[in-house]
Design a protein around this motif. Structure first.
Motif, PDB file in Angstrom:
ATOM      1  N   ARG A   1       0.843  -1.192   0.000  1.00 10.25           N
ATOM      2  CA  ARG A   1       0.000   0.000   0.000  1.00 10.25           C
ATOM      3  C   ARG A   1       0.881   1.246   0.000  1.00 10.25           C
ATOM      4  NH1 ARG A   1      -0.781   2.194   5.307  1.00 10.25           N
ATOM      5  NH2 ARG A   1      -2.794   3.084   4.697  1.00 10.25           N
TER       6      ARG A   1
ATOM      7  N   THR B   1       0.396   5.663   0.234  1.00 14.63           N
ATOM      8  CA  THR B   1      -0.575   6.695   0.568  1.00 14.63           C
ATOM      9  C   THR B   1       0.022   8.075   0.358  1.00 14.63           C
ATOM     10  OG1 THR B   1       0.116   6.783   2.898  1.00 14.63           O
ATOM     11  CG2 THR B   1      -1.600   5.193   2.316  1.00 14.63           C
TER      12      THR B   1
ATOM     13  N   ALA C   1      -7.704   2.715  -3.753  1.00 15.59           N
ATOM     14  CA  ALA C   1      -8.691   2.010  -2.931  1.00 15.59           C
ATOM     15  C   ALA C   1      -9.564   3.004  -2.185  1.00 15.59           C
ATOM     16  CB  ALA C   1      -7.986   1.077  -1.953  1.00 15.59           C
ATOM     17  N   THR C   2      -8.965   4.120  -1.787  1.00 13.79           N
ATOM     18  CA  THR C   2      -9.698   5.207  -1.151  1.00 13.79           C
ATOM     19  C   THR C   2      -9.099   6.530  -1.615  1.00 13.79           C
ATOM     20  OG1 THR C   2      -8.242   5.251   0.792  1.00 13.79           O
ATOM     21  CG2 THR C   2     -10.180   3.826   0.914  1.00 13.79           C
ATOM     22  N   GLY C   3      -9.902   7.578  -1.608  1.00  8.11           N
ATOM     23  CA  GLY C   3      -9.407   8.909  -1.955  1.00  8.11           C
ATOM     24  C   GLY C   3      -9.522   9.220  -3.438  1.00  8.11           C
ATOM     25  N   THR C   4      -9.064  10.411  -3.793  1.00 11.52           N
ATOM     26  CA  THR C   4      -9.149  10.869  -5.178  1.00 11.52           C
ATOM     27  C   THR C   4      -8.075  10.231  -6.041  1.00 11.52           C
ATOM     28  OG1 THR C   4      -7.719  12.762  -4.664  1.00 11.52           O
ATOM     29  CG2 THR C   4     -10.109  13.097  -4.476  1.00 11.52           C
ATOM     30  N   ASP C   5      -8.368  10.101  -7.330  1.00 11.24           N
ATOM     31  CA  ASP C   5      -7.454   9.494  -8.296  1.00 11.24           C
ATOM     32  C   ASP C   5      -6.579  10.575  -8.928  1.00 11.24           C
ATOM     33  OD1 ASP C   5      -6.261   7.570  -9.835  1.00 11.24           O
ATOM     34  OD2 ASP C   5      -7.955   7.305 -11.207  1.00 11.24           O
TER      35      ASP C   5
ATOM     36  N   SER D   1      -5.115   9.671  -0.342  1.00  7.88           N
ATOM     37  CA  SER D   1      -5.443   8.603  -1.285  1.00  7.88           C
ATOM     38  C   SER D   1      -4.565   7.396  -1.002  1.00  7.88           C
ATOM     39  CB  SER D   1      -5.236   9.069  -2.729  1.00  7.88           C
ATOM     40  OG  SER D   1      -6.109  10.131  -3.058  1.00  7.88           O
ATOM     41  N   GLU D   2      -5.138   6.208  -1.090  1.00  8.28           N
ATOM     42  CA  GLU D   2      -4.391   4.976  -0.841  1.00  8.28           C
ATOM     43  C   GLU D   2      -4.457   4.070  -2.061  1.00  8.28           C
ATOM     44  OE1 GLU D   2      -4.848   0.903   1.742  1.00  8.28           O
ATOM     45  OE2 GLU D   2      -5.126   2.807   2.832  1.00  8.28           O
ATOM     46  N   TYR D   3      -3.288   3.642  -2.533  1.00  9.48           N
ATOM     47  CA  TYR D   3      -3.179   2.738  -3.678  1.00  9.48           C
ATOM     48  C   TYR D   3      -2.672   1.388  -3.191  1.00  9.48           C
ATOM     49  CZ  TYR D   3      -3.682   6.950  -6.513  1.00  9.48           C
ATOM     50  OH  TYR D   3      -4.165   8.107  -7.080  1.00  9.48           O
TER      51      TYR D   3
END
Length: 324
Positions: free
Chosen positions: A97, A99, A135-139, A270-272
């Motif tokens: 992950r 962030t 997974a969460t937040g803006t792209d 944002s989390e990727y």
């Protein structure tokens, strides 16, 4: 194209090289191992671990990075806790992950890496899940999702520097690209400042969202790259005609990091995520993508979650270049 990010990879490689090797031959089953591999053995891992601090992870020769440094945005962190092990689709997988809230203190990256460098010619295979969106937040962040093998370097234009980028995926672009774009790069050497990379490089301008299997065959003068069984690159020499095949031993790694913070939207985090289902390496053996998939299925059928039968004796011994 100038993609200056290797130095910081090298810091990681140098750290790995200085570690005490924790990898020992271990088998998750008493069944005969190797699953049809060549005589020089294999490395296989199904990543059946509980966490980054699971003692078995270190015993099997892996490490979740924790030290600062690149690649990516200077001053951002690489906490070991950004590597975890989750169940997805009924299988255990490593999960990385990364962030960001658009600031250096609010940005973290992740790397799962092998702590021993004993991989060179043969076939590398891994099944990886990339995500085009967080997974969460803006792209929109310039995130880099990767799988690669790398060795250390000692100075500019080191003649034995070795690196193979099996896949380096930019879903939102970066380095002047708009994305999605995937790179496969085979290295001869480089100079840090001013930047000068001597490589062979291929690209695919398409999405690689979801699960894909990446196979790289190294030997007989070629580094051949496959995605889901399709040949996507065949590298032999760099722009000067020098070989791009590895000239020293390397480790196998995956990481997830931010190229820059320019693409972040807003102030929320944002989390990727990137997931790795399994890793396989057959030393000095040309294994087709279909064969790699079949061998992994045999491991799973026999409940073999980890195997290290690599040999470095006799005809399997890796040539070690002289000190330089």
């Amino acid at each position: 194209m100038s993609r200056q990010r290797t130095t910081i990879f090298l810091a990681t490689a140098a750290t790995i090289a200085s570690m005490v090797s924790g990898a020992s031959a271990a088998v998750g089953s008493t069944d005969r191992a190797d699953r049809g591999s060549g005589k020089c053995g294999v490395l296989f891992d199904d990543f059946q671990y509980t966490s980054a601090t699971d003692p078995a992870l270190a015993d099997h020769g892996w490490n979740a990075r924790s030290e600062m440094g690149g690649p990516g945005v200077p001053g951002t962190a690489w906490p070991a806790s950004n590597v975890s092990f989750v169940t997805t689709g009924g299988q255990k997988a490593a999960q990385l992950r990364a962030t960001t809230d658009g600031t250096v203190p609010g940005t973290t990256n992740a790397e799962l890496r092998r702590t021993t460098m004993n991989l060179r010619n043969g076939t590398y295979a891994t099944r990886v899940r990339y995500a085009d969106t967080p997974a969460t937040g803006t792209d929109g962040d310039h995130i880099n999702e990767t799988a690669f093998a790398i060795g250390p370097t000692k100075f500019d234009y080191d003649p034995i520097y070795s690196e193979l980028d099996f896949t380096e995926y930019l879903p939102n672009g970066g380095w002047g690209e708009t994305g999605p774009v995937n790179f496969q790069t085979s290295w001869h050497t480089f100079r840090e400042d001013p930047w000068d990379a001597r490589t062979a490089e291929s690209r695919q301008d398409r999405s690689l969202n979801g699960w894909h299997t990446y196979v790289t065959q190294v030997g007989n003068g070629h580094a051949r790259y496959y995605i889901d069984g399709k040949l996507t690159a065949d590298h032999t020499v760099d722009q000067d005609g020098n070989t791009v095949l590895p000239r020293q031993d390397m480790s196998m790694n995956w990481n997830l990091w931010f190229i820059d913070l320019d693409g972040h939207q807003g102030t929320a985090t944002s989390e990727y995520r990137e997931q790795v289902d399994w890793a396989y390496y057959a030393k000095n053996d040309t294994v087709s993508p279909a064969q790699a998939d079949a061998r992994v299925e045999k491991y799973r059928k026999h409940d073999t979650t980890y195997q290290d039968s690599l040999s470095n004796t006799g005809s399997c011994e890796n040539y070690q270049p002289p000190e330089h």
